[in-house]
Design a protein around this motif. Structure first.
Motif, PDB file in Angstrom:
ATOM      1  N   ALA A 168      35.383  55.581   9.310  1.00 34.83           N
ATOM      2  CA  ALA A 168      36.634  56.490   9.548  1.00 34.83           C
ATOM      3  C   ALA A 168      37.400  55.726  10.456  1.00 34.83           C
ATOM      4  CB  ALA A 168      36.034  57.881   9.818  1.00 34.83           C
ATOM      5  N   TRP A 169      36.931  55.382  11.555  1.00 33.33           N
ATOM      6  CA  TRP A 169      37.781  54.655  12.719  1.00 33.33           C
ATOM      7  C   TRP A 169      38.414  53.277  12.075  1.00 33.33           C
ATOM      8  CZ3 TRP A 169      40.117  57.227  15.785  1.00 33.33           C
ATOM      9  CH2 TRP A 169      39.706  58.648  16.456  1.00 33.33           C
ATOM     10  N   LEU A 170      37.674  52.671  11.248  1.00 35.69           N
ATOM     11  CA  LEU A 170      38.269  51.404  10.512  1.00 35.69           C
ATOM     12  C   LEU A 170      39.347  51.892   9.924  1.00 35.69           C
ATOM     13  CD1 LEU A 170      38.042  48.499   9.872  1.00 35.69           C
ATOM     14  CD2 LEU A 170      36.749  49.321   7.955  1.00 35.69           C
ATOM     15  N   PHE A 171      39.448  52.747   9.231  1.00 34.30           N
ATOM     16  CA  PHE A 171      40.317  53.472   8.400  1.00 34.30           C
ATOM     17  C   PHE A 171      41.709  53.803   9.109  1.00 34.30           C
ATOM     18  CE2 PHE A 171      42.168  56.441   5.076  1.00 34.30           C
ATOM     19  CZ  PHE A 171      42.916  55.544   4.280  1.00 34.30           C
ATOM     20  N   VAL A 172      41.445  54.526  10.176  1.00 35.71           N
ATOM     21  CA  VAL A 172      42.637  54.806  10.960  1.00 35.71           C
ATOM     22  C   VAL A 172      42.959  53.495  11.641  1.00 35.71           C
ATOM     23  CG1 VAL A 172      43.029  55.785  13.363  1.00 35.71           C
ATOM     24  CG2 VAL A 172      41.445  56.963  12.075  1.00 35.71           C
ATOM     25  N   GLY A 173      42.396  52.455  12.051  1.00 37.43           N
ATOM     26  CA  GLY A 173      43.117  51.396  12.504  1.00 37.43           C
ATOM     27  C   GLY A 173      43.741  50.715  11.364  1.00 37.43           C
ATOM     28  N   CYS A 174      43.149  50.594  10.123  1.00 37.21           N
ATOM     29  CA  CYS A 174      43.919  49.787   9.049  1.00 37.21           C
ATOM     30  C   CYS A 174      45.275  50.713   8.690  1.00 37.21           C
ATOM     31  CB  CYS A 174      42.971  49.753   7.787  1.00 37.21           C
ATOM     32  SG  CYS A 174      41.648  48.549   8.081  1.00 37.21           S
ATOM     33  N   ILE A 175      45.277  51.725   9.007  1.00 35.13           N
ATOM     34  CA  ILE A 175      46.717  52.588   8.475  1.00 35.13           C
ATOM     35  C   ILE A 175      47.643  52.405   9.751  1.00 35.13           C
ATOM     36  CG2 ILE A 175      47.699  54.822   8.475  1.00 35.13           C
ATOM     37  CD1 ILE A 175      44.927  55.905   7.117  1.00 35.13           C
ATOM     38  N   ALA A 176      47.108  52.097  10.850  1.00 35.44           N
ATOM     39  CA  ALA A 176      48.020  51.806  12.161  1.00 35.44           C
ATOM     40  C   ALA A 176      48.834  50.570  11.852  1.00 35.44           C
ATOM     41  CB  ALA A 176      47.387  51.876  13.349  1.00 35.44           C
ATOM     42  N   VAL A 177      47.678  49.491  11.550  1.00 34.58           N
ATOM     43  CA  VAL A 177      48.246  48.031  11.048  1.00 34.58           C
ATOM     44  C   VAL A 177      49.047  48.116   9.971  1.00 34.58           C
ATOM     45  CG1 VAL A 177      47.568  45.958  10.297  1.00 34.58           C
ATOM     46  CG2 VAL A 177      46.252  46.973  12.317  1.00 34.58           C
ATOM     47  N   GLN A 178      48.808  48.812   8.639  1.00 36.17           N
ATOM     48  CA  GLN A 178      49.670  48.928   7.569  1.00 36.17           C
ATOM     49  C   GLN A 178      51.238  49.518   8.110  1.00 36.17           C
ATOM     50  OE1 GLN A 178      49.419  47.605   5.035  1.00 36.17           O
ATOM     51  NE2 GLN A 178      49.990  48.843   3.151  1.00 36.17           N
ATOM     52  N   THR A 179      51.177  50.431   8.965  1.00 33.83           N
ATOM     53  CA  THR A 179      52.379  51.030   9.311  1.00 33.83           C
ATOM     54  C   THR A 179      53.092  49.847  10.386  1.00 33.83           C
ATOM     55  OG1 THR A 179      51.429  53.184   9.436  1.00 33.83           O
ATOM     56  CG2 THR A 179      53.508  52.959  10.739  1.00 33.83           C
ATOM     57  N   LEU A 180      52.476  49.148  10.901  1.00 34.17           N
ATOM     58  CA  LEU A 180      52.963  48.094  11.982  1.00 34.17           C
ATOM     59  C   LEU A 180      53.746  47.068  10.728  1.00 34.17           C
ATOM     60  CD1 LEU A 180      53.740  46.656  14.728  1.00 34.17           C
ATOM     61  CD2 LEU A 180      51.464  45.575  14.057  1.00 34.17           C
ATOM     62  N   PHE A 181      52.932  46.804   9.706  1.00 28.17           N
ATOM     63  CA  PHE A 181      53.692  45.737   9.075  1.00 28.17           C
ATOM     64  C   PHE A 181      54.753  46.406   8.465  1.00 28.17           C
ATOM     65  CE2 PHE A 181      49.243  43.812   7.732  1.00 28.17           C
ATOM     66  CZ  PHE A 181      49.652  42.859   9.006  1.00 28.17           C
ATOM     67  N   ALA A 182      55.050  47.715   7.950  1.00 24.00           N
ATOM     68  CA  ALA A 182      56.241  48.070   7.347  1.00 24.00           C
ATOM     69  C   ALA A 182      57.207  48.305   8.547  1.00 24.00           C
ATOM     70  CB  ALA A 182      55.901  49.628   6.994  1.00 24.00           C
ATOM     71  N   GLY A 183      56.970  48.389   9.745  1.00 22.93           N
ATOM     72  CA  GLY A 183      57.913  48.410  10.767  1.00 22.93           C
ATOM     73  C   GLY A 183      58.570  47.118  10.917  1.00 22.93           C
ATOM     74  N   MET A 184      57.513  46.173  10.975  1.00 19.21           N
ATOM     75  CA  MET A 184      58.036  44.864  11.291  1.00 19.21           C
ATOM     76  C   MET A 184      58.803  44.167   9.910  1.00 19.21           C
ATOM     77  SD  MET A 184      54.444  42.974  12.658  1.00 19.21           S
ATOM     78  CE  MET A 184      55.246  41.365  12.676  1.00 19.21           C
TER      79      MET A 184
END
Length: 130
Positions: free
Chosen positions: A20-36
């Motif tokens: 569950a926490w891995l998924f949270v972290g992956c969503i954050a990274v995915q959002t970072l990629f979109a923002g970048m």
């Protein structure tokens, strides 16, 4: 948390918590990629589209482990909803006119993922007591 509580908690609960926490972290990274990609370097869209393949299976693993580990029903339901939201992200990314929903669903994904991760241990312990 006492040492005795840690020992009594099955491994499946701890793995579910980790997923569950891995998924949270992956969503954050995915959002970072979109923002970048939006604000810095458009070539980051490739990272955004490729990275999802790394973690798209996590909610399915959470759901399977939820049933195999006999976790509380709310965890199983939330895992299913997370899985459905991941599929909806594919639809909104590829269906003409639906793209505006993509970031809205991402917010819901992140919120539900955090809520799910925060609730794994408390819901398991409540179920064990009652």
């Amino acid at each position: 948390m006492t040492q005795q509580a840690v020992r009594k908690t099955p491994l499946t609960v701890w793995i579910s918590l980790g997923l569950a926490w891995l998924f949270v972290g992956c969503i954050a990274v995915q959002t970072l990629f979109a923002g970048m990609a939006l604000f810095h370097d458009g070539s980051m869209w490739r990272s955004h589209t490729l990275f999802v393949h790394f973690f798209e299976i996590v909610p399915l693993l959470m759901l399977i482990l939820g049933f195999a580990g006999k976790l509380p029903a709310p965890y199983k339901w939330r895992s299913l909803v997370l899985l459905l939201l991941v599929f909806s992200q594919y639809l909104t990314a590829n269906l003409p006119g639906a793209g505006a929903w993509h970031p809205v669903i991402a917010i819901g994904l992140f919120w539900l993922a955090v809520d799910t991760a925060r609730g794994v241990l408390p819901s398991y312990r409540r179920e064990q007591k009652g």
